[in-house]
Write an enzyme that holds these catalytic residues in place. Sequence first.
Site, short mmCIF file in Angstrom:
data_model
loop_
_atom_site.label_atom_id
_atom_site.label_comp_id
_atom_site.label_asym_id
_atom_site.label_seq_id
_atom_site.Cartn_x
_atom_site.Cartn_y
_atom_site.Cartn_z
CG ASP A 13 -38.26 -24.25 29.39
OD1 ASP A 13 -38.92 -24.20 30.44
OD2 ASP A 13 -38.75 -24.06 28.27
CE LYS A 35 -43.24 -21.49 29.35
NZ LYS A 35 -43.31 -22.90 29.73
CG ASP A 62 -46.50 -23.62 31.34
OD1 ASP A 62 -47.72 -23.90 31.36
OD2 ASP A 62 -45.77 -23.84 30.36
CE LYS A 64 -48.51 -26.65 28.85
NZ LYS A 64 -47.18 -26.14 29.23
CG LEU A 65 -52.99 -26.36 37.94
CD1 LEU A 65 -53.80 -25.51 38.91
CD2 LEU A 65 -51.97 -27.20 38.69
CB ILE A 68 -61.96 -34.06 39.88
CG1 ILE A 68 -61.25 -34.03 41.22
CG2 ILE A 68 -61.93 -35.45 39.25
CD1 ILE A 68 -61.93 -34.91 42.28
N PRO A 69 -62.71 -30.99 39.30
CG PRO A 69 -64.81 -30.33 38.49
CD PRO A 69 -63.94 -31.55 38.70
NE ARG A 212 -36.16 -25.15 22.53
CZ ARG A 212 -36.85 -26.14 21.97
NH1 ARG A 212 -36.25 -27.28 21.70
NH2 ARG A 212 -38.13 -25.98 21.69
O1 C5P Z 1 -37.49 -22.99 23.62
P1 C5P Z 1 -38.85 -22.58 23.11
O2 C5P Z 1 -38.89 -21.14 22.64
O3 C5P Z 1 -39.38 -23.54 22.07
O4 C5P Z 1 -39.78 -22.66 24.41
C1 C5P Z 1 -41.18 -22.61 24.36
C2 C5P Z 1 -41.76 -22.78 25.71
O5 C5P Z 1 -43.18 -22.77 25.61
C3 C5P Z 1 -41.42 -24.07 26.44
O6 C5P Z 1 -41.35 -23.77 27.84
C4 C5P Z 1 -42.58 -24.98 26.16
O7 C5P Z 1 -42.78 -25.91 27.18
C5 C5P Z 1 -43.73 -23.97 26.13
N1 C5P Z 1 -44.92 -24.40 25.39
C6 C5P Z 1 -44.88 -24.75 24.04
N2 C5P Z 1 -46.05 -25.15 23.42
C7 C5P Z 1 -47.20 -25.14 24.08
C8 C5P Z 1 -47.25 -24.76 25.42
C9 C5P Z 1 -46.07 -24.38 26.05
O8 C5P Z 1 -43.82 -24.72 23.44
N3 C5P Z 1 -48.32 -25.48 23.45
#
Ligand code: C5P
Length: 232
Positions: A13, A35, A62, A64-65, A68-69, A212
């Site tokens: 990210d 990711k 990632d 996150k689709l 509709i099916p 992070r």
């Molecule tokens: O920086 P950090 O370790 O918090 O990053 C977590 C990653 O996981 C981010 O890309 C965030 O969008 C993703 N994520 C999340 N919680 C979810 C699904 C995905 O933190 N439920």
Amino acid sequence: MSNSKTEVILALDVENRAEADSILDQVGSQLKWVKIGLQSYLRDGPGIIDRCVQKGMHVFLDLKLHDIPNTMSKAIDSLSVLPIKMLTLHTCAGPEALTLCAATAREKMPETTLLGVTVLTSMNQENLHSVGVSSKVEEQVIRLACLAESSGIGGIVCSPLELPMLRENLATDIQLVTPGIRPTGSARGDQKRIMTPKDAQNAGANYLVIGRPILSAPDPSQALEAIQLELR
Ligand code: C5P
């Protein structure tokens, strides 16, 4: 249930492509998984995926689709040209969509594991009620995870605190992938329900998504190495 093969997935990210390339150069050789989320994919396109693959990494896309099916299934068909190993979709799309997506993925992208997102970790009980769901968060997570499992989805994205509960309620050893990981001493940021890498491994996680704590470390390569050592 401890998992001796828990892998780290770096959440790439970052603000721009140059930063992505710089991080990949620093930690790429230490990593098997990366990711790519909406922020990077919508900005950089499939090129960022190719770059990760050229560096020898597996890509978790990632997106996150949720639709509709038919539309979800066609989206998977469109994405099947990409060298991705994991792809997310929302389990609340329902059984018809999940079953169709699982069948499409088996046919068009057999190398890719579909991962179901249950209740987003940014949603609390009040948020769930506000969208008309009266169940407890935990009940809703179990309901959606079981639905994903019985529809043929290969894994679940969950909070680390949900790992024991899901391992208990799911019938198979479906893959559990968890963000919300914070090594001792690293900043929480906006993550509220967190665990250390070792605790999440002991709770049964197959994959830890970490952003992070690695990206913001003074030395990302050293931060990643420390996490990997803790997991060994
Ligand atoms: O920086 P950090 O370790 O918090 O990053 C977590 C990653 O996981 C981010 O890309 C965030 O969008 C993703 N994520 C999340 N919680 C979810 C699904 C995905 O933190 N439920």
